[in-house]
Enzyme design. Structure first.
Site, PDB file in Angstrom:
ATOM      1  N   PRO A  44      -2.042   3.542  -4.463  1.00 12.45           N
ATOM      2  CG  PRO A  44      -0.342   3.663  -6.037  1.00 12.45           C
ATOM      3  CD  PRO A  44      -0.860   4.323  -4.795  1.00 12.45           C
ATOM      4  CB  ILE A  54      -0.921   0.021   1.234  1.00 10.98           C
ATOM      5  CG1 ILE A  54      -1.769  -1.255   1.306  1.00 10.98           C
ATOM      6  CG2 ILE A  54      -1.806   1.277   1.218  1.00 10.98           C
ATOM      7  CD1 ILE A  54      -2.509  -1.426   2.618  1.00 10.98           C
ATOM      8  CG  HIS A  55       3.529   4.103  -2.620  1.00  9.82           C
ATOM      9  ND1 HIS A  55       3.329   5.443  -2.895  1.00  9.82           N
ATOM     10  CD2 HIS A  55       4.858   3.939  -2.492  1.00  9.82           C
ATOM     11  CE1 HIS A  55       4.492   6.048  -2.931  1.00  9.82           C
ATOM     12  NE2 HIS A  55       5.445   5.167  -2.698  1.00  9.82           N
ATOM     13  CB  ILE A  56       0.160   6.988   1.509  1.00 15.72           C
ATOM     14  CG1 ILE A  56      -0.346   5.882   2.434  1.00 15.72           C
ATOM     15  CG2 ILE A  56      -0.665   8.264   1.664  1.00 15.72           C
ATOM     16  CD1 ILE A  56      -0.058   6.119   3.900  1.00 15.72           C
ATOM     17  N   GLY A  57      -0.143   7.964  -1.860  1.00 18.26           N
ATOM     18  CA  GLY A  57       0.194   9.057  -2.757  1.00 18.26           C
ATOM     19  C   GLY A  57       1.347   8.745  -3.694  1.00 18.26           C
TER      20      GLY A  57
END
Length: 166
Positions: free
Chosen positions: A132, A84-87
């Site tokens: 994403p 999970i990639h923030i921004g």
């Protein structure tokens, strides 16, 4: 599901993936970053967040927390590796305004709080806030079934089902 492959039985286990953040569903190919949109990191989906709270999309174990706190890796109990990639381009924030609630090795259940962040800060300082959710090991991913969803609720909305190869 069993399938014979070169004399060995291949087993698949169904994994249900819930949204890790409340917001709008975004197809991975629509992300303005080729690393994600061209699936270089793996297949998946993304969310345009409406709040700065990330929860676990599955039952599993935390396997990695990036030093800059904008990304986290989880291994689902079915064995699926999830990033999970923030921004986008949030590494430049250097972890400011990110509060991590778990540690590497912690067991989590779907809906457990993982990270909170300032959505305003991400929107102001980063390329965009789209988040994403990527399945990083292609060899684990069998059939993927996307639910027809657009409005997502963190920890509740089922986004897809994946047959995980074991």
């Amino acid at each position: 599901m069993l399938k014979k492959l070169f004399g060995k039985a291949e087993v698949s286990i169904e994994a249900v993936i819930k949204s890790p953040v409340s917001g709008k569903y975004v197809d991975l190919t629509d992300i303005p970053d080729p690393t994600f949109s061209e699936k270089m990191m793996g297949d998946g989906f993304a969310v345009e967040p409406e709040e700065g709270k990330i929860v676990s999309p599955v039952n599993g174990k935390i396997v990695q927390i990036f030093p800059t706190k904008q990304a986290i890796g989880i291994k689902s109990e079915e064995g699926l590796d999830i990033l999970i990639h923030i921004g986008l381009e949030t590494i430049s924030l250097k972890g400011t305004d990110f509060q991590v609630y778990v540690n590497e090795g912690d067991k989590v259940e779907a809906g457990d709080s993982l990270i909170e962040f300032s959505l305003d800060e991400v929107l102001q300082e980063a390329e965009c806030a789209v988040t994403p959710v990527v399945f990083t090991e292609d060899s684990q991913v069998g059939k993927m079934v996307h639910e027809k969803v657009s409005d997502l609720i963190a920890g509740n909305t089922e986004v897809m089902t994946i047959m995980v190869k074991t």
